[in-house]
Design a protein around this motif. Structure first.
Motif, PDB file in Angstrom:
ATOM      1  N   ARG A 120       0.412  -0.925   0.379  1.00 41.51           N
ATOM      2  CA  ARG A 120       0.551   0.161   0.045  1.00 41.51           C
ATOM      3  C   ARG A 120       0.305   1.388  -0.105  1.00 41.51           C
ATOM      4  NH1 ARG A 120      -2.939   0.624   5.079  1.00 41.51           N
ATOM      5  NH2 ARG A 120      -4.391   2.125   4.396  1.00 41.51           N
ATOM      6  N   VAL A 121       1.698   1.119   0.927  1.00 44.64           N
ATOM      7  CA  VAL A 121       2.790   2.120   1.242  1.00 44.64           C
ATOM      8  C   VAL A 121       3.886   2.372  -0.114  1.00 44.64           C
ATOM      9  CG1 VAL A 121       4.581   3.447   1.727  1.00 44.64           C
ATOM     10  CG2 VAL A 121       3.137   2.421   3.680  1.00 44.64           C
ATOM     11  N   LEU A 122       4.151   1.649  -1.202  1.00 47.64           N
ATOM     12  CA  LEU A 122       4.513   2.009  -2.120  1.00 47.64           C
ATOM     13  C   LEU A 122       3.705   2.193  -3.148  1.00 47.64           C
ATOM     14  CD1 LEU A 122       6.705  -1.585  -1.963  1.00 47.64           C
ATOM     15  CD2 LEU A 122       7.261   0.235  -1.899  1.00 47.64           C
ATOM     16  N   GLU A 123       3.097   1.691  -3.713  1.00 42.93           N
ATOM     17  CA  GLU A 123       2.139   2.276  -4.724  1.00 42.93           C
ATOM     18  C   GLU A 123       1.560   3.556  -3.985  1.00 42.93           C
ATOM     19  OE1 GLU A 123      -0.136   1.476  -7.916  1.00 42.93           O
ATOM     20  OE2 GLU A 123       0.926   0.032  -6.635  1.00 42.93           O
ATOM     21  N   ARG A 124       1.091   3.760  -3.387  1.00 41.12           N
ATOM     22  CA  ARG A 124       0.990   5.311  -2.616  1.00 41.12           C
ATOM     23  C   ARG A 124       2.136   6.592  -3.265  1.00 41.12           C
ATOM     24  NH1 ARG A 124      -3.724   8.694  -1.240  1.00 41.12           N
ATOM     25  NH2 ARG A 124      -2.582  10.861  -0.685  1.00 41.12           N
ATOM     26  N   LEU A 125       3.441   5.688  -3.749  1.00 42.21           N
ATOM     27  CA  LEU A 125       4.740   6.598  -3.234  1.00 42.21           C
ATOM     28  C   LEU A 125       4.558   6.224  -4.612  1.00 42.21           C
ATOM     29  CD1 LEU A 125       6.973   5.200  -0.592  1.00 42.21           C
ATOM     30  CD2 LEU A 125       5.439   8.072  -0.848  1.00 42.21           C
ATOM     31  N   GLY A 126       4.219   5.986  -5.261  1.00 44.25           N
ATOM     32  CA  GLY A 126       4.624   5.431  -7.078  1.00 44.25           C
ATOM     33  C   GLY A 126       5.731   4.172  -6.791  1.00 44.25           C
ATOM     34  N   LEU A 127       5.799   3.301  -6.067  1.00 50.15           N
ATOM     35  CA  LEU A 127       6.973   2.913  -6.118  1.00 50.15           C
ATOM     36  C   LEU A 127       6.622   1.272  -6.484  1.00 50.15           C
ATOM     37  CD1 LEU A 127       9.047   4.238  -3.473  1.00 50.15           C
ATOM     38  CD2 LEU A 127       9.473   4.668  -5.701  1.00 50.15           C
TER      39      LEU A 127
END
Length: 221
Positions: A120-127
């Motif tokens: 979820r964090v990675l998706e939010r960061l564009g990673l």
């Protein structure tokens, strides 16, 4: 890549307060829920619960490890509770995504959190497409950083040569076991370190933000 990092083939990154700036204060939301969990479990007021929580973090590496050792807490219930947060404070980080994409070799996330939260964090960061895999607390057998077993498990799982690996972390103490097995260590010194240890001899690179540092080493490659 040339220079002192020419031997690096594996780029390993912590998640919280490393792949996003500490000023986002996302982990503060998790911290509140950890204190709440401890208070509910032990019947403590918020001040006492936070004191216990932080002592477990210092003594055991994570609050969860302390709760498991001292109170036989179900780790899955804990992880589900503390990671149930909104992520509206995180923004897409195009410069970081571009820099990570340019790094030669494999890229991994190594976190004391769990994979659903990390994704979820990675998706939010564009990673979301930036890393080969996430090595999380479950993959560690619930034995967190800085326990040396967590690092050995990471290397065994992915067939990593520590001497060709670089590890980036905001918690300085989590770099010490990495250095001990031969990894190059990078400390993101952004105020999130909570351990009183003043020994920093195991740190190879001392930085304050990740993307500018990655861009600088790529420019000199």
């Amino acid at each position: 890549m040339g220079g002192p990092l020419s031997s690096i083939r594996n780029w390993i990154f912590d998640l919280d307060n490393t792949l996003y700036p500490a000023r986002c204060d996302l982990f503060a939301k998790i911290d509140v829920r950890m204190t709440q969990f401890v208070g509910d479990l032990l019947g403590l007021d918020p001040v006492a619960a936070r004191r216990v929580q932080k002592q477990y973090f210092i003594d055991h590496g994570t609050t969860l490890a302390g709760l498991m050792a001292e109170h036989d807490v179900d780790p899955h219930a804990f992880l589900d509770h503390v990671h149930d947060i909104e992520m509206d404070v995180l923004e897409h980080d195009a410069p970081l995504a571009a820099a990570i994409a340019r790094l030669p070799g494999r890229k991994l996330v190594f976190t004391n959190g769990d994979t659903p939260y990390a994704l979820r964090v990675l998706e939010r960061l564009g990673l979301g497409d930036s890393f080969e895999a996430v090595h999380d607390i479950r993959a560690m057998g619930l034995v967190p950083k800085p326990n040396p077993a967590a690092y050995a498990g990471l290397c065994d799982t992915f067939g990593l040569d520590p001497h060709g690996s670089l590890f980036v972390e905001d918690m300085a103490r989590n770099l010490k076991p990495a250095k001990a097995i031969g990894m190059t260590t990078v400390w993101v010194d952004n105020g999130s370190e909570q351990h009183p240890d003043i020994d920093r001899s195991y740190i190879d690179y001392h930085i304050h933000e990740l993307a500018p540092w990655l861009e600088s080493i790529l420019e000199t490659a």
